[in-house]
Design an enzyme around this catalytic site. Structure first.
Site, short mmCIF file in Angstrom:
data_model
loop_
_atom_site.label_atom_id
_atom_site.label_comp_id
_atom_site.label_asym_id
_atom_site.label_seq_id
_atom_site.Cartn_x
_atom_site.Cartn_y
_atom_site.Cartn_z
N ARG A 1 0.71 -1.23 0.00
CA ARG A 1 -0.19 0.04 0.13
C ARG A 1 0.98 1.39 -0.21
O ARG A 1 1.99 1.12 0.63
CB ARG A 1 -0.87 0.04 1.09
CG ARG A 1 -1.90 -0.82 1.22
CD ARG A 1 -2.96 -0.31 0.47
NE ARG A 1 -4.46 -1.20 0.52
CZ ARG A 1 -5.37 -0.92 0.93
NH1 ARG A 1 -5.64 0.58 1.50
NH2 ARG A 1 -6.38 -1.68 1.01
N TYR B 1 -3.63 -10.30 -2.92
CA TYR B 1 -3.79 -9.52 -1.69
C TYR B 1 -4.55 -10.42 -0.33
O TYR B 1 -4.35 -10.88 0.50
CB TYR B 1 -4.35 -8.15 -1.66
CG TYR B 1 -4.55 -7.40 -0.57
CD1 TYR B 1 -3.31 -7.03 0.17
CD2 TYR B 1 -5.55 -7.06 -0.15
CE1 TYR B 1 -3.21 -6.22 1.35
CE2 TYR B 1 -5.28 -6.19 1.13
CZ TYR B 1 -4.49 -5.97 1.60
OH TYR B 1 -4.58 -5.17 3.10
N ARG C 1 -6.38 -2.88 14.84
CA ARG C 1 -7.58 -3.59 13.46
C ARG C 1 -8.21 -4.66 13.92
O ARG C 1 -7.66 -5.45 14.64
CB ARG C 1 -6.39 -3.87 12.56
CG ARG C 1 -5.69 -2.66 11.43
CD ARG C 1 -5.24 -2.98 10.61
NE ARG C 1 -3.92 -4.06 10.87
CZ ARG C 1 -4.09 -5.29 10.66
NH1 ARG C 1 -5.32 -5.79 10.18
NH2 ARG C 1 -2.99 -6.30 11.07
N ARG D 1 -9.53 -5.80 6.25
CA ARG D 1 -9.80 -6.83 5.28
C ARG D 1 -11.15 -7.59 5.31
O ARG D 1 -11.26 -8.80 5.61
CB ARG D 1 -8.77 -7.94 5.87
CG ARG D 1 -7.43 -7.35 5.82
CD ARG D 1 -6.46 -8.36 6.27
NE ARG D 1 -4.91 -7.72 6.63
CZ ARG D 1 -3.96 -8.08 7.26
NH1 ARG D 1 -3.91 -9.17 7.62
NH2 ARG D 1 -3.08 -7.38 7.45
N VAL E 1 0.72 0.71 18.59
CA VAL E 1 -0.30 1.39 19.19
C VAL E 1 0.18 1.66 20.88
O VAL E 1 0.26 2.60 21.53
CB VAL E 1 -1.62 0.62 19.41
CG1 VAL E 1 -2.55 1.12 20.46
CG2 VAL E 1 -2.09 0.74 17.99
N LYS F 1 3.39 2.16 21.73
CA LYS F 1 4.35 2.94 21.66
C LYS F 1 3.76 4.52 21.89
O LYS F 1 4.22 5.26 22.48
CB LYS F 1 5.38 2.72 20.88
CG LYS F 1 6.11 1.63 20.95
CD LYS F 1 7.37 1.36 19.80
CE LYS F 1 8.26 0.37 20.08
NZ LYS F 1 9.45 0.04 19.08
N ASP G 1 43.72 -27.28 -4.27
CA ASP G 1 42.90 -27.99 -3.16
C ASP G 1 41.87 -28.85 -3.93
O ASP G 1 41.66 -28.69 -5.14
CB ASP G 1 42.08 -27.22 -2.15
CG ASP G 1 41.20 -27.86 -1.31
OD1 ASP G 1 41.61 -28.84 -0.57
OD2 ASP G 1 40.08 -27.39 -1.12
N TYR G 2 41.41 -29.98 -3.33
CA TYR G 2 40.29 -30.99 -3.93
C TYR G 2 38.79 -30.65 -3.75
O TYR G 2 38.17 -29.82 -4.59
CB TYR G 2 40.82 -32.41 -3.76
CG TYR G 2 39.62 -33.30 -4.61
CD1 TYR G 2 39.98 -33.16 -6.19
CD2 TYR G 2 38.52 -33.93 -3.94
CE1 TYR G 2 39.26 -34.00 -6.72
CE2 TYR G 2 37.94 -34.65 -4.81
CZ TYR G 2 38.29 -34.69 -6.10
OH TYR G 2 37.56 -35.46 -7.01
N ASP G 3 38.47 -31.06 -2.66
CA ASP G 3 36.82 -30.98 -2.28
C ASP G 3 36.60 -29.25 -2.17
O ASP G 3 37.18 -28.50 -1.59
CB ASP G 3 36.59 -31.50 -1.01
CG ASP G 3 36.69 -32.92 -1.09
OD1 ASP G 3 35.99 -33.67 -1.50
OD2 ASP G 3 37.83 -33.41 -0.58
#
Ligand code: GDG
Length: 738
Positions: A10, A86, A281, A319, A385, A387, A506-508
Site C-alpha cells: 500500500r 492480496y 485493527r 480486510r 499502538v 508506543k 585443493d580438491y573438495d
C-alpha cells in the site's frame, strides 16, 4: 545522487473516488503510519498500490499525477489480482501462517500464481524507475519475491527488506508448499530486517535447514555474496504524537471531537471512573475475543470495580473481504452485547464499542483520555499502538498492559506483561494497573518514553539505511577481489611466459563440489582432462594438496603425473615418486577417541567417522544443520580435554571436525616443497580455512585465490568449483597466436 525508493503493497495514501473526482486520504495500518513521517522528510519515492482499481488509462494517468505531489508512484492492480494476491496469498495464506494460526491457512495454486505475478509487476516498476545504484527498501510479507527478482536484473541496486510481521519458527514455516521460493525471494536482499531477535533467528534457522546455506553470526553465505540479517525494532514519530497530545490537552473541551465529548460526558457522572483503552485493527491475531473474556472475568472476580471502569474498544475495519474477519466481527459484537447486558446499568456501560477508523486527532484524544491501555494480541510483529499510547502521556501517568506475544514487549519491559491466552493473568493485570501508584506510573512511563524518543521512527529508518550502506561496502570489498576477465588475461600471459610454474590446488570444494559422503566425490572425466592438460604443460608442475586420506588420493590420482599432498600435509607423493610420511606417528591415540566419536555418530543421525593415518574425522554434512553445529561444539569441548598434553590438535573444516597430529599443515608442506626450487609463476586455489595456511606460506608474488565468499588472506576470489575449472581451462587454452 543515490535516491531511496520505498516499496510496499500500500502507498501511505489511499486514492478514493467520490462524485467522479479522485481524492486522497491517509492509509491506516502500522507500516504506513510509521514510515510516512520519514518519507516526508526525505527525498524518497514510495512505490505501491494506490488502494483503488481503475480500468482506463486516462484514470490511471489522473491518479499518477495526483500521487506525484506525494512523491508516490502507483502500481495498478486489477480486482482479480487483489482478490488472489492480496486477500488470497498475502492475507489468507502468509498472514495466518506467520502468526501461527495454522487452522486459518488456505493454500491455493491460483493465489500463489497471482502472488508471483504481482511481485513481478512491482519488481518491473522498480527496475524501470530506479537509477543506477539507487537504494530500494522493500516492505513486508506481500512482496517477499521482489528482492530476488530485482537483484537478478539490477545487481547495482542496494536492496533492503523489512518484515513487519513475525517470522514463524521453522516447524511452522515448513508447512508452506512454496517455502523455498519465499526464502530465496527474500534472500535477494543485501540486508533483511526484523523487529525482534526471535524472528531473525527463525528466519536464519529456516534458511539453514531448507536451503542449506552456511550462517556466520548474522551473515548468510550465499554462493556469490553474503546477506546480512539484523534486528531493527520499528518505532513511531514520537515528537508528532507528543506535540499533538499537548495541543489537544490545551484545547477547551467544546472544540474536541464528538467521541471525546461523549466520553467526557460519560465520565462526568463518575469522576473517579477509570478508562481502559483497546485499539486494534479488527484481526484475529489481536486476540480481541480473549481480551473481552478476560475483561468479563475481571468484572466477575473484582466486582467492586463495576461502574468504576469502562473499556473503550476501538476496532478498525480491516480486510472485510476475508471470511474469518467477518465472523470475528460478529463474535466480538455478540460478546460486547453480552457483557454490557450482564453488567451494564442505567448509568454505566462496561464496554464502549467503536467499529470505525478515527482521524488522527481523535485517536490522540482517546490515548490522552485513557488511564490504561490493554493491548493483548495473540501474536503481533511489533504493536505500534503501545508506543503511541506511552508517547501521548504528557503527565507521565498511565499504565500499559501488554501481551508478551508482541514484538513491543521486548522493548517495553516496564509495562505489565501478560500472556494473552491466560484470562486470569490478564484480569489480575487490570486490577494491578488500577492500583498502581502515581509514582510507579510516572517512573515506568518516563523510562519507556525516553527509550521510544531516543529510538524513534527517524532513527529506526536511518539505522536501517546506514546498515544497508555498510553491507554494500563490505560486498564491494569482496567484489573488487573477484577474478576478473582482465586478471584471467594476465594470468594466461604470465603462465605462458613463465619458465617454471607450479599450481597448488585443493580438491573438495575447489575442483569438485561437496557430496554428502566424502567417498562420493570421485573425480569426473572433465576434471581429469583439465588436470592432465596442466600437468602436461612444459615446465609446469601440478600439486593437489588436500585433507583427503592418502589411500583415496592414491586410488584417484596415484597413476597421474601430479604431485600429491594428502592429509593436510602429513603425506607427500612427488610426481612419479613414492609416498613419504612427513611426520611418523603411532596410531595408539585413536583407540581412546574412536568410542567418543562413535557416541557422537549415534546421537547425530547422518554423521560419520573417517579414519586417516594421521587423523580421525567426524563428518556432519548430512546431519541436521543445527544439530550438527551444536554437536560439533560439544565434541570440541569433550575432545579438547582428552587430547590435553598429547601431540594432537583439532581442525574445524567445512562440516567436518578433524583431530589430527600437530605440526603439519598445508602451509608447511608447501613451504618445504618449494625449498631450494625456483618458480616464476606460483598459483594456489582453495576454499577451506585450512588453505589459509597455504596462502600464508607462499611468496608475495604468488597468485592466491579463494573459492567462496568467506574471509581470506588470498588476493582474489572466485565463486565456486565451476569457476575454478573454467579458469584452469582458460589458462592452458591455445590461442590463435599460440
Ligand atoms: C503491522 C504489524 C507492526 C489504528 N487505529 C487507527 C489508527 N491506527 C494506527 C495506529 C498505529 C497503526 O494504525 C496500527 O499499527 P500496529 O503496529 O498496532 O498494527 P498493524 O496494523 O497490524 O501493523 C504490527 C506494524 O505493522 C509495524 O511494523 O507493529 O505488528 O501487524 O500506528 O495509530 N490510525 C488512525 N485512526 C484509527 O482509528 N488515524
Amino acid at each position: 545522487m543515490r535516491r531511496l525508493l520505498i516499496v510496499s503493497n500500500r502507498l501511505p495514501v489511499k486514492v478514493q473516488k467520490s462524485k467522479n473526482q479522485f481524492g486522497i486520504t491517509p492509509s491506516a495500518g502500522g507500516l504506513a503510519t510509521g514510515l510516512k513521517s520519514y518519507h516526508k522528510s526525505h527525498d524518497s519515492v514510495w512505490i505501491g498500490w494506490p488502494g483503488i482499481s481503475v480500468g482506463s488509462a486516462k484514470d490511471e494517468n489522473t491518479i499518477k499525477v495526483l500521487l506525484e505531489k506525494e512523491h508516490c508512484l502507483p502500481v495498478f492492480l486489477d480486482n482479480k489480482m487483489i482478490e488472489n494476491y492480496y486477500h488470497g496469498f498475502s492475507n489468507a495464506t502468509i498472514w495466518p501462517l506467520f502468526h501461527y494460526f495454522t487452522e486459518y491457512i488456505i493454500f491455493r495454486a491460483t493465489y500463489w500464481r497471482a502472488y508471483k505475478e504481482v511481485n513481478l509487476l512491482f519488481a518491473d516498476r522498480i527496475i524501470k524507475h530506479a537509477d543506477k545504484n539507487d537504494t530500494v527498501w522493500i516492505h513486508d510479507y506481500q512482496l517477499m519475491l521482489v528482492p530476488d527478482i530485482i537483484k537478478e536484473k539490477r545487481p547495482d541496486l542496494r536492496v533492503g527488506f523489512f518484515l513487519h510481521i513475525p517470522f514463524p519458527s521453522f516447524e511452522v514455516f515448513r508447512i508452506l508448499p512454496w517455502r523455498e521460493e519465499i526464502l530465496k525471494g527474500v534472500l535477494g536482499s543485501d540486508l533483511i530486517g526484523f523487529h525482534t531477535y526471535d524472528y531473525a533467528r527463525h528466519f536464519i534457522s529456516s534458511t539453514k535447514r531448507l536451503l542449506g546455506f552456511d550462517v556466520n553470526f548474522n551473515q548468510i553465505r550465499l554462493e556469490k555474496r553474503h546477506v546480512y540479517i539484523d534486528v531493527f525494532p520499528m518505532s513511531i514519530d514520537y515528537e508528532k504524537f507528543q506535540r499533538k497530545a499537548y495541543e489537544i490537552q490545551s484545547k477547551p473541551i467544546q472544540e474536541r471531537s464528538k467521541e471525546h465529548r461523549d466520553i467526557d460526558r460519560f465520565l462526568l457522572g463518575s469522576p473517579n471512573r477509570k478508562l481502559i483503552l483497546s485499539i486494534d485493527r479488527l484481526d484475529y491475531t489481536k486476540g480481541l475475543t480473549v481480551r473481552l473474556r478476560a475483561f468479563r472475568h475481571f468484572l466477575r472476580k473484582y466486582s467492586g470495580y463495576r461502574e468504576q471502569v469502562s473499556l473503550i474498544l476501538l476496532t478498525v475495519p480491516s480486510r472485510v473481504e476475508v471470511e474469518q474477519y467477518q465472523s470475528l466481527k460478529s463474535e466480538i459484537e455478540e460478546l460486547v452485547g453480552s457483557i454490557n447486558g450482564e453488567f451494564g446499568t442505567l448509568n454505566w456501560n462496561p464496554i464502549i464499542y467503536f467499529y470505525r477508523s478515527l482521524p488522527f486527532a481523535n485517536l490522540i484524544e482517546l490515548y490522552c483520555s485513557a488511564d490504561i491501555a490493554l493491548l493483548t494480541p495473540l501474536r503481533d510483529g511489533m504493536n505500534l499502538v503501545a508506543k503511541e499510547f506511552i508517547a501521548t502521556k504528557t503527565n507521565h501517568k498511565g499504565v500499559l498492559i501488554l501481551s508478551d506475544m508482541t514484538g513491543a514487549s521486548k522493548e517495553l519491559g516496564e509495562a505489565i506483561a501478560v500472556n494473552p491466552y491466560n484470562i486470569e493473568n490478564v484480569s489480575d493485570a487490570i486490577y494491578e494497573a488500577l492500583n498502581m501508584s502515581d509514582e510507579e506510573q510516572q517512573r515506568s512511563v518516563s523510562i519507556m518514553q525516553e527509550r521510544i524518543k531516543r529510538y524513534d521512527i527517524y532513527k529506526w529508518a536511518s539505522e536501517f539505511i546506514e546498515a544497508l550502506d555498510k553491507t554494500k561496502e563490505k560486498q564491494a570489498e569482496y567484489q573488487a577481489r573477484i577474478v576478473s576477465e582482465d586478471l584471467i588475461k594476465t594470468l594466461k600471459i604470465e603462465f605462458a611466459k613463465a619458465q617454471s610454474k607450479i599450481l597448488f590446488l585443493d580438491y573438495d570444494g575447489t575442483l569438485q563440489k561437496f557430496y554428502d559422503h566424502p567417498k562420493a566425490a570421485i573425480p569426473d572425466k572433465e576434471l581429469y582432462e583439465i588436470l592432465d592438460i596442466i600437468a602436461s604443460v612444459q615446465k609446469a608442475e601440478l600439486v593437489l594438496i588436500s585433507g583427503r586420506d592418502k589411500d583415496t588420493f592414491n586410488e584417484w590420482f596415484g597413476d597421474q603425473n601430479y604431485t600429491l599432498i594428502a592429509e593436510h600435509g602429513a603425506w607427500i607423493k612427488p610426481r612419479n615418486g613414492r609416498w613419504k610420511e612427513r611426520k611418523s606417528v603411532h596410531g595408539e591415540w585413536k583407540k581412546n577417541l574412536i568410542p567418543v566419536l562413535e557416541s557422537y555418530v549415534d546421537r547425530t543421525p547422518g554423521s560419520l567417522i573417517e579414519e586417516k593415518t594421521h587423523s580421525l574425522v567426524w563428518h556432519y554434512r548430512k546431519a541436521d544443520i543445527e544439530l550438527g553445529a551444536l554437536r560439533a561444539l560439544e565434541l570440541q569441548d569433550d575432545i579438547s580435554n582428552i587430547i590435553l598434553n598429547q601431540d594432537l590438535e583439532i581442525l574445524e573444516g567445512n562440516k567436518v571436525m578433524e583431530i589430527k597430529v600437530t605440526g603439519i599443515n598445508k602451509g608447511n608442506a608447501a613451504f618445504e616443497y618449494l625449498q631450494n626450487r625456483n618458480f616464476d609463476f606460483i598459483m594456489a586455489i582453495g576454499d577451506d580455512w585450512t588453505d589459509e595456511y597455504l596462502f600464508q606460506e607462499l611468496p608475495k608474488s604468488a597468485y592466491t585465490i579463494k573459492v567462496g565468499t568467506d574471509k581470506s588472506i588470498a588476493k582474489y576470489y572466485v565463486d565456486n568449483y565451476r569457476d575454478v575449472r573454467e579458469l584452469l581451462k582458460t589458462l592452458t587454452k591455445k590461442t590463435n597466436n599460440g
